[in-house]
Each structure stands twice: as structure tokens, then as C-alpha cells.
Write an enzyme that holds these catalytic residues in place. Structure first.
Site: not given
Ligand code: ZN
Length: 478
Positions: A302, A444
Site C-alpha cells: 500500500d 507498504h
Molecule cells: Zn495506507
């Protein structure tokens, strides 16, 4: 899996009133921006043309401490980057100290949220202009959106505040005209206005959002409560090109010219470095993995794309022929469309993670659509294909959010909490120890340490018989 169902009525009222306040403002990160009675905003800047641009992001993915900050670092404009970093770091430190202490609130009730997003106003010739918009929901009803513009003069190599657009000798005349205009507005309080604008020490803080319209007018924006009663919201004053030009500094005149007739390129004196090209691996055929028959795992990344982290990650993934899903943030997609194109070309799935990472459950339906649609359009422009999946920031999703979009929400089974621990070994060990068959894993790709953990994850899980597939593939064959 966490779901939000309750919307705190007071906070909802705050969100609605903020939205109403924004609708007359000039903040591009809000819907309804653009044309108003006071003139249109300057032409949109394409950040992908800024050589060596780095979007500096720091996000949490935790509903009990939701924050997302970003600002652009443009090579050559280090003094301006430092000014933005200083302001963002201070706000984030304050927020984390007050809002993110263990036990300070529970995920069941909506608590504080900090969001700092950016937009380019000018990035051409020797002029760089950026607006940071800070949405702070950490205090009471009176809080909300604050904006500030930052300017860089590439000719002299100087960072300038908004007031740097106005010549020293013209500031009193400019402020007098501003006060005259504001006094006519409903909700403006004379004593508040005088306190904000008369004292030069306060003036720099109050008059901190100046930008040009596409026809050369000068637009001045004030945050809620700065010159009037908070209930009246934000104030915007726009002076015509002719009126404004008389007050502008030499730099202000160049910034005005670049707002109306931008040069093709930005040159703020950066030593030119060859632009890093995105990896060019192409997927070989379709993925025929059957997750009913073999062990699958869907790794998801993400908040990107980010340079150079996403490039590095793509190289690792190609070495293991692993396919993953990227939930990209729109303001980063437009900065690095080449990376998003490379993700899609390599057979990965590109999903939508909103434009600037707000808690979508706190927004109106119109704002939710703006966040998701603007990002889907950016992904489609980069890859030729619109996404079908979205991941709600902080995992915060409710019936209003799902009703506002045709995108399918994707949460996760395994949370690495990698944004908390800049430790590649720990990230790898967490994934390897927690994962089980057909899980969706949250990571991430804005963090170098998370990317550095990936080779070990791929190596160990491959040895254990796992196949790395996209979320849509997992859903189709699970
Ligand atoms: Zn996020």
C-alpha cells in the site's frame, strides 16, 4: 478484519460543516474546486514531468492512530523542502504525542485523524509553488482544514513564504486592500482581522496562502477562524491581475507569469542526474495457479508508488516470478505513472487506495467518490486499465463507503505493522511466522525496510510451497 459501522454524530457534523466551508475555498484536494465566482485556479501541473521528484510520505495504517502526511522533495529546492519538512514533522509529532498514546482512544469510536496532502501550484521556469493542506480532526468542532503555500525562486536559489510574492514596499497597501475587502464579508470580526493582519509577526502566519489564478489574479485564502467566526468557514479574496501586479515582488511577477503561461520545463538549478527508469520486466502469459489445489498467498503493498523503493521491489518480485497487488495512492500515481505502468506490465494488480489517504468513513458520499474516482482515473491514465479493487485507508469501511463506489473493498488477514518498525528482519519474520494458506498480507512499499524484507519472504515461502498471486486471482480461484 476491522469494520467501522458507527459514525460519531458530532464528528460527522464537523465533517459536513468543513465540507461546506471548503466549497468556497481553493483547495484542490477537495471536490468542488476549480471554477468559482472569483476566478479559476491556475492550470494543473503534471508532477511526472519534474525530474527526480520524491514524494515524502509517512502514513500509519492503524485506525486508532490514523495519520497520513506527504510533501514533495524537488531536486534543487532543498530550502523549500526543508521548510515543508519542518512544518509537517512538527504537526505529526504533535499529533502522535496527543492522539496516539496507547489507550488514548478506541477503534470503536472515531477519534483524531491527521492528513497532510500536497498539490503543485507552479512547477515551471525558475518557479516552484506548492500548497500543503492539513486536515486535523484531533481537537473539537472548531478544528479543520488549514492550508499554506510554499514558494521557491530558482533564479536566486531562495525559499519564499507566501508574502514573498509581495514587494516589501507594497505590503501595507496590499494588507489595507485585503482588510477593506474582508470587512465587507459576513462573519468577519474586526478585532480578529486587525489582530491577524496589523502585527507583522501575526501577518506572516495569517497571510500564508497566496496563489495565482489562470488569468493572473492573486488569490488569498484564510483558514477557518483566522479572520472571522469559525462557523463562517474559510475566506478567499481574489484580486484582479491588474490590481495584484502593482504589489508583486520581482519573484511574484515571475510566479504570476508562470501561473498564466507556464514554460515547458522546470529549472530550479538542480544538478542534472539521469532519471531512474522503471524496471521493464513483462509478465509471461497468464497466471494459471489454482489456489484450490496449491497454497497461495496474496502479498499487498500500500501507499506507493515511491521512488526508488517500488522499482527495487519490482526487481525482487521478478526474480521469483511472484505476482502481488499494489494499492496505490493517487497523488503518488500522478508523480510516478511510469512505476504504476511497470507494475501492471509485470503482471501485478494495481488497486486504488484513495487520492490522499483519508479515513473514508468520515467523508461525504461526494468526497468519497472524489477520492476514489480521481485515483482510478490516474491509474487508468498510467496503465490503460481502471482498477476493480480498493483498499480503504486504515481498513475503515462502512455501508456509505461501499455504496459510493463500484470498486470492491479489500482488507487483510495478516498485518505486518511494517510502518511501525523500520526493521527488515522483523518484517520478514512477521510475515513468515504469521502467514497461512490463501492469506492477504498487508505491507507498504514506501518503506525501504519493508522492500528489503521481500527477498527473504519470497525465498522462505517459496521453499514452503507457496505461490504468490494477485488478490483478484486469489478471489477467482480460492
Ligand atoms: Zn495506507
Amino acid at each position: 478484519m476491522r469494520k467501522f459501522t458507527a459514525v460519531h454524530p458530532i464528528l460527522l457534523a464537523t465533517a459536513l460543516s468543513l465540507m461546506a466551508a471548503c466549497s468556497s475555498g481553493t483547495v484542490a484536494s477537495q471536490p468542488g474546486e476549480g471554477s468559482s465566482a472569483t476566478g479559476s485556479a491556475a492550470a494543473t501541473v503534471d508532477p511526472s514531468k519534474i525530474s527526480g521528484l520524491d514524494i515524502v510520505s509517512d502514513n500509519s495504517e492503524q485506525s486508532s492512530c490514523p495519520y497520513a502526511t506527504s510533501y514533495p522533495a524537488v531536486p534543487g529546492a532543498a530550502a523549500m523542502t526543508a521548510a515543508m519538512k519542518h512544518d509537517v514533522d512538527r504537526r505529526l509529532a504533535e499529533f502522535r504525542a496527543s492522539a496516539c498514546q496507547p489507550g488514548s482512544n478506541s477503534a470503536a469510536e472515531q477519534g483524531p485523524e491527521l492528513n497532510i496532502s500536497h498539490e503543485f501550484l507552479v512547477a515551471s521556469g525558475d518557479v516552484l509553488g506548492v500548497r500543503l493542506s492539513t486536515q486535523d480532526r484531533s481537537t473539537s468542532v472548531g478544528d479543520g482544514l488549514s492550508t499554506r503555500t510554499y514558494w521557491y525562486d530558482g533564479k536566486t536559489g531562495t525559499y519564499r513564504t507566501a508574502l514573498g510574492l509581495i514587494a516589501d514596499g507594497s505590503r501595507d497597501a496590499f494588507v489595507s486592500a485585503l482588510k477593506k475587502e474582508l470587512r465587507r464579508r459576513e462573519g468577519v470580526v474586526a478585532s480578529t482581522l486587525d489582530a491577524a493582519l496589523d502585527d507583522p509577526a501575526n501577518r506572516a502566519a495569517a497571510v500564508d496562502d497566496l496563489a495565482f489564478t489562470s488569468d493572473g489574479g492573486l488569490r488569498v485564502s484564510f483558514d477557518r477562524g483566522e479572520v472571522g467566526v469559525p462557523a463562517a468557514g474559510r475566506y478567499t479574496v481574489t484580486f484582479s491581475e491588474k490590481t495584484a501586479t502593482a504589489w508583486l515582488s520581482a519573484f511574484g511577477k515571475r510566479a504570476q507569469r508562470q501561473s498564466v503561461h507556464p514554460d515547458a520545463h522546470l529549472d530550479v538549478g538542480a544538478t542534472s542526474t539521469p532519471a531512474e527508469s522503471a524496471p521493464a520486466q513483462a509478465a509471461v502469459g497468464d497466471d494459471n495457479t489454482d489456489c484450490k489445489k496449491v497454497k497461495c498467498v496474496a502479498l499487498t503493498f500500500d501507499d506507493g508508488p515511491a521512488a526508488p523503493e517500488t522499482s527495487t521491489l519490482l526487481t525482487y518480485l521478478a526474480q521469483y516470478k511472484a505476482r502481488v497487488t499494489f494499492f496505490t495512492v493517487g497523488q503518488n500515481v500522478v508523480a510516478h505513472p511510469d512505476l504504476v505502468r511497470a507494475e501492471a506490465k509485470a503482471g501485478h494488480e494495481v488497486g486504488n487506495h484513495s487520492w490522499n489517504h483519508p479515513d473514508l468513513t468520515r467523508l461525504s458520499t461526494r468526497e468519497i467518490r472524489y477520492q476514489l474516482n480521481r485515483t482510478s482515473a490516474a491509474i487508468k491514465a498510467a496503465t490503460g486499465k481502471a482498477p476493480t479493487l480498493f483498499r480503504p485507508p486504515y481498513g475503515a469501511v462502512d455501508a456509505k463507503v461501499t455504496a459510493a463506489t463500484t470498486l470492491s473493498p479489500v482488507l487483510w488477514n495478516v498485518d505486518t505493522e511494517d510502518w511501525k518498525y523500520p526493521d527488515a528482519k522483523k518484517v520478514a519474520a512477521t510475515v513468515i511466522s504469521k502467514v497461512s494458506r490463501n492469506d492477504v498480507v498487508l505491507m507498504h512499499d514506501i518503506h525501504p525496510t519493508s522492500v528489503a524484507a521481500v527477498p527473504e519472504i519470497l525465498r522462505v515461502l517459496t521453499a514452503r510451497g507457496y505461490h504468490f498471486v494477485t488478490v483478484s486471482h486469489l478471489r477467482a480461484t480460492d
